[in-house]
Design a protein around this motif. Structure first.
Motif, PDB file in Angstrom:
ATOM      1  N   UNK A   1       5.293  46.056  38.589  1.00 31.83           N
ATOM      2  CA  UNK A   1       5.754  47.355  37.924  1.00 31.83           C
ATOM      3  C   UNK A   1       4.978  48.879  38.329  1.00 31.83           C
ATOM      4  N   UNK A   2       5.516  49.020  39.400  1.00 31.36           N
ATOM      5  CA  UNK A   2       4.201  50.531  38.913  1.00 31.36           C
ATOM      6  C   UNK A   2       5.103  51.330  38.792  1.00 31.36           C
TER       7      UNK A   2
ATOM      8  N   UNK B   1       3.093  49.643  32.525  1.00 34.78           N
ATOM      9  CA  UNK B   1       2.083  48.299  31.996  1.00 34.78           C
ATOM     10  C   UNK B   1       1.086  48.394  31.122  1.00 34.78           C
ATOM     11  N   UNK B   2       0.442  47.518  30.500  1.00 33.88           N
ATOM     12  CA  UNK B   2      -0.780  47.139  29.650  1.00 33.88           C
ATOM     13  C   UNK B   2      -1.193  45.783  30.205  1.00 33.88           C
TER      14      UNK B   2
ATOM     15  N   UNK C   1      -4.855  37.724  28.822  1.00 38.85           N
ATOM     16  CA  UNK C   1      -3.663  36.825  30.397  1.00 38.85           C
ATOM     17  C   UNK C   1      -1.902  37.612  30.143  1.00 38.85           C
ATOM     18  N   UNK C   2      -1.773  38.504  29.406  1.00 41.53           N
ATOM     19  CA  UNK C   2      -0.377  38.941  28.790  1.00 41.53           C
ATOM     20  C   UNK C   2       0.042  40.187  29.269  1.00 41.53           C
ATOM     21  N   UNK C   3       1.115  40.051  29.939  1.00 40.33           N
ATOM     22  CA  UNK C   3       1.236  42.193  30.457  1.00 40.33           C
ATOM     23  C   UNK C   3       2.477  42.807  29.117  1.00 40.33           C
ATOM     24  N   UNK C   4       2.170  43.937  29.267  1.00 44.88           N
ATOM     25  CA  UNK C   4       2.954  44.514  27.611  1.00 44.88           C
ATOM     26  C   UNK C   4       3.639  45.979  28.110  1.00 44.88           C
TER      27      UNK C   4
ATOM     28  N   UNK D   1       6.274  42.430  22.560  1.00 46.07           N
ATOM     29  CA  UNK D   1       6.758  42.477  23.475  1.00 46.07           C
ATOM     30  C   UNK D   1       6.525  42.443  24.706  1.00 46.07           C
ATOM     31  N   UNK D   2       6.165  40.999  25.064  1.00 44.14           N
ATOM     32  CA  UNK D   2       5.266  40.168  26.717  1.00 44.14           C
ATOM     33  C   UNK D   2       6.713  41.144  27.627  1.00 44.14           C
ATOM     34  N   UNK D   3       6.212  41.254  28.760  1.00 44.42           N
ATOM     35  CA  UNK D   3       6.901  41.344  30.253  1.00 44.42           C
ATOM     36  C   UNK D   3       7.044  40.087  30.367  1.00 44.42           C
TER      37      UNK D   3
END
Length: 118
Positions: free
Chosen positions: A13-14, A18-19, A96-99, A114-116
Motif C-alpha cells: 500500500x505504498x 497505511x498504519x 496485527x491489522x492494517x488500517x 475500518x481494517x484494510x
C-alpha cells in the motif's frame, strides 16, 4: 491491452497511507503515511473516543509527550505505542491489522473500525 508491471510497493500500500497495529504494541507506518505527516522525527499520539479514531501528529523533540519515530525497513517506520494502547483500553482485535489513514488538520487519522483487507 498491454501488460502492467507489478510494483512491489503496491503490495504494502505504498501509494496511500497505511498504519498497522502490531501485537507487540507498535504502530507501523508505510512510506506514504510517513510522508503525509511531513517525515517527522517525533510524533504525539492522540485518541478520539467518540469516533474511535487514533491520531498521530508531528511533534517537536522537546515535547514531553513526543515519541521517536524510527525507520524499520526501507519502506516502513515504527513508533512505540504499548502504553497508549493500554491507557485507552483499545481492543486486542485491532492487533496485527492494517488500517487506512488520512491527513486532517495536520493529524494522521486512523479509523480503527475500518481494517484494510489483505
Amino acid at each position: 491491452m498491454p501488460f502492467q508491471k507489478f510494483r512491489r510497493a503496491y503490495a504494502t500500500g505504498e501509494h496511500y497511507p497505511l498504519v498497522s497495529v502490531h501485537a507487540r504494541g507498535l504502530f507501523g507506518f508505510n512510506t506514504a503515511g510517513f510522508e503525509a505527516m511531513g517525515e517527522p522525527e517525533y510524533v504525539e499520539l492522540l485518541y478520539d473516543d467518540q469516533r474511535k479514531i487514533i491520531g498521530i501528529q508531528p511533534a517537536e523533540v522537546d515535547s514531553v509527550d513526543a515519541y521517536r519515530l524510527r525507520k524499520h525497513t526501507s519502506h516502513s517506520y515504527q513508533v512505540a505505542a504499548k502504553a497508549f494502547l493500554a491507557f485507552y483500553e483499545l481492543p486486542e482485535s485491532i492487533m496485527g491489522k492494517r488500517f487506512s489513514a488520512s491527513m486532517n488538520d495536520g493529524i494522521l487519522e486512523v479509523d480503527i473500525s475500518e481494517e484494510v483487507s489483505k
